[in-house]
Structure formats: structure tokens, C-alpha cells
Scaffold this motif. Sequence first.
Motif: not given
Lengths: 575, 575
Positions: B106-108, B129-130, B330-332
Amino acid sequence: MVAETGIAAELIDLLSVFVIAAGVGVFVAKIGRFPYTIALLLAGLAVSILDISIDIALSHDLILLVFLPPLLFEGAATTDLERFRRNLWHVLVLAVVGLILAILLLGVVGHFAFGFPLLVSLLFAAMILPTDPVSVLALFEELGAPERLSVLVEGESLVNDGVGVVIFSTLFALVVQSTEAGTELAQLITTDTIVAASTDIVVASTGGAIVGLVTGLAVYQVMYRLDEHTTEIVLTLVLAYGSFLLAEHTLSGVIGDYYFSGVIATVTAGLLIGNRGAEYAMSAQTKISVFNTWDTAAFLVNTLIFLLIGAKTPINQVLTHGRLILIAIPLVVLARAAVVYPITTLVNQFVPKGVPLEYQHIMVWGGLHASIPIALVLGLPENFPFREELRAMVFGVAAFSLVVQGLTMGRVMNALDIVTRSEAEELYELLVGRARAVDAALESAADLHDAGDLSPSVYEDFRVEYQNEKDDLKEAISLLLDANPELRREELLVGERRVLKQEKSALMDAMRTGAVSDDVGHRLMEEVDLKLDRVESGESTVTDRPEEGYEEFWRSRAREFGLESRLEATEADDD
Amino acid sequence: MVAETGIAAELIDLLSVFVIAAGVGVFVAKIGRFPYTIALLLAGLAVSILDISIDIALSHDLILLVFLPPLLFEGAATTDLERFRRNLWHVLVLAVVGLILAILLLGVVGHFAFGFPLLVSLLFAAMILPTDPVSVLALFEELGAPERLSVLVEGESLVNDGVGVVIFSTLFALVVQSTEAGTELAQLITTDTIVAASTDIVVASTGGAIVGLVTGLAVYQVMYRLDEHTTEIVLTLVLAYGSFLLAEHTLSGVIGDYYFSGVIATVTAGLLIGNRGAEYAMSAQTKISVFNTWDTAAFLVNTLIFLLIGAKTPINQVLTHGRLILIAIPLVVLARAAVVYPITTLVNQFVPKGVPLEYQHIMVWGGLHASIPIALVLGLPENFPFREELRAMVFGVAAFSLVVQGLTMGRVMNALDIVTRSEAEELYELLVGRARAVDAALESAADLHDAGDLSPSVYEDFRVEYQNEKDDLKEAISLLLDANPELRREELLVGERRVLKQEKSALMDAMRTGAVSDDVGHRLMEEVDLKLDRVESGESTVTDRPEEGYEEFWRSRAREFGLESRLEATEADDD
């Protein structure tokens, strides 16, 4: 350890208090028969002497707004309203007239004994004399005092705080006024101020009671329509604090500058929810959850308050003003004795069942002075005259009353033969208690079965099991009663009370559904209430009915209707 | 209303929150089948939109130090250790390796999608994310998800917070460093920093686990030697907060500048006390009191946290950065999906019982993101780069995951056939439901008839009709139970639990009205608690009593009193 700030630091302080409390709890459980609250106070004193600092400021607001409402609510909610009502005259006269007289007495005597100006001495009396529901409730519960005695002392302490706070506020304003204006104190005590103070007391009490009643009824109505125990817990929580804050802070000063007693508001709401609410507006599950939660909450708050009182006792000031404290202690007890004995004896003349002398001794010795006085003295501003002396005296008297009066109370009760139950009585209670539980179980199983939630064969298993136990219990009870005739009488009364309550409930249903019109219903109800009242005061309506002239309302109506002769015949057959 | 300050003002704010919560509770109870937590969040959002200010600052410390420990402790204490252990590999690999991979991914991707510097984008990933044990626990409990699925998702979320917080802290330090020194971000990501971060994660987790284990065992030992339920409640309270603070604040930074995870400490302690502690160190009475108290405490804290998250959502910022949020959502979900499926499939190869694909869908969709991310983003200092964007994104994603994922979860489970009940169970419920309706109809017809609103002949028609149906239903139910003994057992247990609660409630009434004194009452209550405890753990107390050796307390007392021989004789007759 890294220095902490903000929430983390507060939490660590609070935790250290609970760690000490847990230690005290373990110690008390191991040692046995040492009151937990007194052990906490002593541990707090030890902490204070060892100079371990606990960074929780024990302030006027913390005690009055945070700690007191849940304790008052729980105390009131677990008080039996019926018993409270039966002792209402004693409670009210002691809490209002008795308190005022005691304050005047201690104020005047203290003026000479302490060498304080009269107003300051009166202020001290107003602070210290209201007995403390928190300590009294905690102690009486631990000692297992008889119900009536508990209700007398607890009831008085629940009510007299409201009155005490009003008198304190009036005197406080007068002291501030006299200090600022430099006027003579005597000038301030006029007919006007006395009338104003009396009005204040009446308004504060009735205003508080109304706030408690209105908020309590509102919550009652919601709970009546709801069956969701978690939300009902939240509702009682909101009620306990809400009624207090509404009276004490939000409404006070709004209507003609009058103050309403938060203490009385919360107590009223608690009595309502704990009695009527528990009976009609809570399911079994809700009742268990709500009372368990309050029990735990009261325990935690009690833990905090007693430990903090110990830890925050200003040892140095107490030692410096030791002479004053040593004079104050006997004076406070004597002032209480000087009003309790005559007032109780006087009220005894006007009520059916007087308070015996042994109970009066306990009422004097059991009037502990702790959290309310401490809250009030902590609220005195920095530059208040004799602030340090007052502080030392209040903490000193509180420590004495908690530790010495508290610790000796059990022995005093024993010496007066007060908590005496015979083994037979204890066994009888045990059997009756279990029988009630078994009845409730049978009834609820029958309900489940009728509602189709329990299939016939499973229900049969239940029924047989419980029925066997019930039969055994019956057998045991009747064997016990045969051997102990005085218990038999007791049982008759208890049984009658339950039957009468059932009658009442059936009448209410009949009225609600319109099967019986309201006026006829009310007459029938009155009749039942009359009987209930006799039963409550220890007279049976069953055995000696014919002589005592109980004639049910319907019999006379039936006779008027010309059914007389036939009914009389039937009755003759019965005898 | 008079303006208030200090404690009174804080109390009024807190009370207003609970008044809203009570309203939501009543609403949910009436509406039915709408998750309470989501209703609270929506009510909070409404409060925020209507611009009603609630003066409780939702801070990083408040969430992390005050709200989280009791929720984590309760969550862990009610998790079955055995089940947790059986799914340990899945939980650990997902919580550690899975989380790290998802953060990198997700970072990149976010670096390009959001246009943030890589480090900031990674920081966002580490925050969001946790998965959140609080929301997941609340939701899964309400939906009644299957145990294994709950343990997988709850277990992962209990563990990955510890890991997430460590990664967040490392990234946070790097961002601050790069902002201050003006160095290139790429320079900071070296082999050294990666090794350091990995060491940090291992130390934080094992350190936390050790703190939790040591404090938990200490409390366990004390509880093992003690039987005093109130003090044991205090002990668990001290443990929940104490283990957290000890790891997170007192010890962290002391030993070689390492950080220990408070989350993992509290979770470990909770697992220990809730399983081993409940089994060996608590009496029935203690177990019921302790778990009831934690249940209520968790409910109250959940109420506060969800309402406050709603009320404190920065609506304006969320709207301003709507585009970013719409990309983030959506990315998460995709980042989570991209690690859950492959990792679960991989771990499936090495464990005896794999996690089926349907469960994996729920693990992806049920990974809610709420209180931990919000606590972390609220802790960012004023001048932190992209602070406003991060804040909006975290609140936006959290609101989406709670409301949309939360609300659709039940339907997703249904679609995947996950809450599979057997056909017999379904039929049983159908029959019972109909039987209840028929009963209600019969009762209301009888009421109408009694009230004279229904003529006798019409009523008779009704009655016969419904009575026939009722008989048929009864017949059907008992046939069904005969054919399905496991249903019968279930029914017995459910019935028993309700009957026992009724017993308890009757005893409480008897104690309150003084019919039974407190000490006798408590002994009887303990007995009921003992039975309740057995029922909760799936053993009936009814059918197999004689062999299991349940002897009610009253029987032994009666025997001691000499009523023995006669009772025994009676019992023999019964058998």
C-alpha cells in the motif's frame, strides 16, 4: 521510571491506589472479620505517614459530584421502600429538626470550647454533624445489622445530608459576608436570615425530591417499555448522575436563586428505581445485571474514597490541633446523643411501633461522620477564617468516628444483643430463601413451557427435579416449625404478605383491563392495603379475623343486595 | 443553564454522551437487527453534522491508554485459548508477515496514487492497515459468527496492533528525522534501518508477551489463593491497565531504548486470566461477577468510543479531501486482499485443518480499521507533513469500513452460507416462533373476551382455531426433539439458564426486602452461581444430578440441625 504527564500519569496514580486496595482486600479476606472500609482508611493513613505521595487531589467537587451520586443511588436502590416508609417519621424528624437542634447545640457549646466566633463554630457543627450514608451503609452491610435499624440510620443519613448542605451554605455565605464587610456576627443573625434559611431548607428538600421523582419516573417509563439490560444499565447510570447534576447544578439558581438538593434528588430516584422499577420494569436478567453493576460500582467508589480519605488526612495539622480535636470528638457524640434520645422517644409516642432503647444507642454510636464533612471542608477557600483548624478537626473527628466507632460497633451490637438470630431462625431463613428460589424456578419453567420455549418432556425433567426439592423443603420447614412455634407465627405473616400482594396485583390487572371499574377497584384495593398494613406491623389478619372485625367489602355489599342469609350459612359451615 | 467549569462540566459532557447512547440503545432495541456500534457511529456523525459540540477531546492518549486496555483485556479474556492456539500459525503469519507485506504494498502504490512522499505513504499504510479488535469484536459478537472465524479475525487483530504500532513509530521517527535534517528519504531506508525495525518488532512483541505473562501469572497466583469476588474484580482491573502501562510506558525505553508493546502485554494477560484463571483460580461466584463486570465495562467503553469517533469526525476535512479518501478505500481493501489470500493458502499447506475460501473472504472484508488508526492519527503533532490529509483519510476509511463493511457483513456471511444452522435447528426456531405468536394471539383474545370486547361465540371460534394450531405445534416440536437429541440438550441448557436467573432474581428480592438476611442470601446465591456456571460450560444440572453429587447447602444445614433422619426417610419414599 520515566516521568509521565497527562493521562498516563493520572492512570498510574489511580492504578497505584487500586494496587493498595487489592492488597487491603487480600489482607482482609485472609484475616477475616475486619471491616474492609476501615482497613482501607488505615492503609491510606499509613501511606500518608510513610509520605508516599498519591497525586489524586481529593477535592470538594470530586467527592460531591463524582463519588457521591453512585453511592447514594446504590444505597437508596437497595433500601426497601416499604420499610423506609414505615420509619419515615423517625427519619424525617431526626434528619431535619434533630439536625438543626444538634447544630445549634454544638455551635453554642463549641463557641466556648473551641474559642471560635459563634458563626464559625456553627459552621463546623453544620459540616460535621450530618451523618454519612457512605460509611454507614458500608459498615452496616458488613455487620449484617437488623433491617429496621439499618433503615433508621441509613434513612436518616440519606436525608440529613441534603439539609446539612443547605445550612452549611447559608452559614458559609454569612461568614464570608461578615469577613468582607467587617460587620459584627451577631448583627447577621436576624429573624430575616432565620426565615430565609428555613425556606431554603424546605425548597431544597422538596425541590430535590421533585427532580428525583420526575427524572426517576421518566427513566422508569423507558425501562418499562424496554427489555435490553445493557441499555438499562446506561439509563440508571444517567439517572444517578443526571438527577444529582440537574438539581444541584443546572436547576439551582435558575428559579428564584433557590438551591435544590442533589443528594435528595438522587436518593429519591434511587428509591423509585430500586423498588418500583425493580418490581415492574425489569426482567430477571436486567435486575441481576443492573444490581450487580451498581454493587461493583459502589464497591470501587467506596474503595477509592476511603483510601483517599486516609491518604489525604493532613497528619501534621491534625497533630498541631490535637487539643481541639480531642475536645471536638466527645462534643460531637454528645450533641448527637442529646437529640437522638429525646426525639426518638417523642416520635415513639405517635407511631404504632416505637424504636427500642437499644436501637437508639446504636443510632447515636453509628452516626458516622466522614465523606460529606470532608467534601465540605475541602471546599473552603484559601483565606477562610480558621480554615486550617476546621480542616484538622473535620479529618480528626472523621478518622475517630470511622476507626473507633466503626471498629467497636460490632461489639456494641453484640453487647446489646442486637444481631441475635437463633440457629433455628438462621436455618429457617435458609430454607425459606431456597424455597423461594425453587418456586421462582418452577414458575419460570412453567412460563417457558407455556410459551412453547420448553418442550413437554424437558419441562417434565425440570418439574420433577424441582418439585422433589420443593417437597423436601416443605417437609424440612414443617418439621422445623413444629419444633419452634414462634417461627410459625413469623411464617404466617410472611405468607399473608405475599398472598395480599398477589391480590393487589390481580386487582390492578382487573382495573387496567376494565373488568372492574376504577372506583370499585380502588375500594377493594384499599381493603387489601389495610390488611397489608396490619400484617406489616406484625398482626395476622387470618387467625383472629372474626373477632378483629375484618369484613371484606364485598360481603357487606352482598348482604345489602339480599344475599345475606345464604352467605352466613356458608360461613358457618366453614368454621 | 449556568456555565459550568471543571468536574461538573466534564460530567455533564459525559452524561450527554450517555443520554445519546441510551437513545441509540432504545432505538436499536425497538428496530431490531441493526448493529449497536454502527448506530452509535451514525448518531455521532449526526451530532457532528448538527454541530452539537461535545467537549470531550478524543485524543491519542485517551483511546490508547484509557479505552483500549479494557477492550483488549475483555476481548482476550473471552477468547478460547485452545481455539486460539489451534489457529496460531494463521494468526501469527498474517499479523506479522502479512501486515508488513501489506504496508509495503500500500505504501508503494499509495506513493503514486496519493502523490505523497514514499515515507508518508508508508506511514499512512502502517496506521490504517492494522485491523481493529474493538470494532471486529463488537461486530462479530452481534452477528454471532462461527467460533473459528471469530478467532481468526479477532486473533489477527489482537496481535497485529502491536506490530503496527512498532512499524508506525519507526516510520514516524524517520519522517521527523528527514523533515528536520532535510535529507533525502531514500537515504534513510538502508539495510541498517530495516534490520533495526525488524529487531524492534521482535523485541516489542516478545517483550510485551513476557510482561503480560509475568503480570498475569502474578495476579493468577493471588487469585488462586483468594476467594473474594470484589477484590478479584479489582485485581483484574489492575492487571488490564497495569500490564499495558508497564509495557508501554514504564519499561519501554528503560532497557536499551527498546519499546514493549502494551497491546500484546494486555492481550497475553487477558488470555491467561480468561482461560487458565477462570478455570482454576475463580469460584463460580467470582467468575460470574468478574465476567459480568468486564462485559459491562467493555460495553460502556465501546459506547463511548464509537459515539466519539462519529462525533469527532472532521466532516469538513473529509469533504475537502474526498478524492484522496475515494482512492484510499479500494486500495486499503485490495492491499488486505492481496496478502490474506496467498498467505492463508500458503499456511493451509502446513496445518492440519485449512481455512476454507469462504472464511478468507470474510477475513478480508471483516478486517475493519477504526480505533487504533484513529488513535495514531490523532497523535500526529501539529506541524507533521500532510497531517490534514492523513487525518481526513484515516477518518474517511474508518467510517467506510465501519458503516459499509460493517453493515454488509451480515449479508456477505449469509451469501457465503457461513452462519450455517442445520435444517433441524431452523425448523425448531420456526416452530417455536410460531408457537409464541399463537400464544400471544390466544392471550390477547382472552383479554378481549374478558374485557367484554369479544362476544363469547366469536371468542370460542378463535380459541378452538388457535388451540388446535397450538396442539399441532406442540406435537411437531416434541417429534422434532425426539428425532434430534442435540436440540433437546440445547433446549434444556437454554431453559435452565433462564430458570436459574429467575432463582437468582427471587433471592435478590428476598434479600432486599429483608425476608432473608444478607449472609444467608449470599450463600444461597453462591449455590445458584455454581449451577449457572456449570450450565454456561454446557453441563446440565438437572438430569444427571444424583450421580454428579449436587447437594444443596440447605440439605446439609438441615441435617446438622437434626432434621436429617426424617428427611432421608422422605427422600427414600420419593425415589
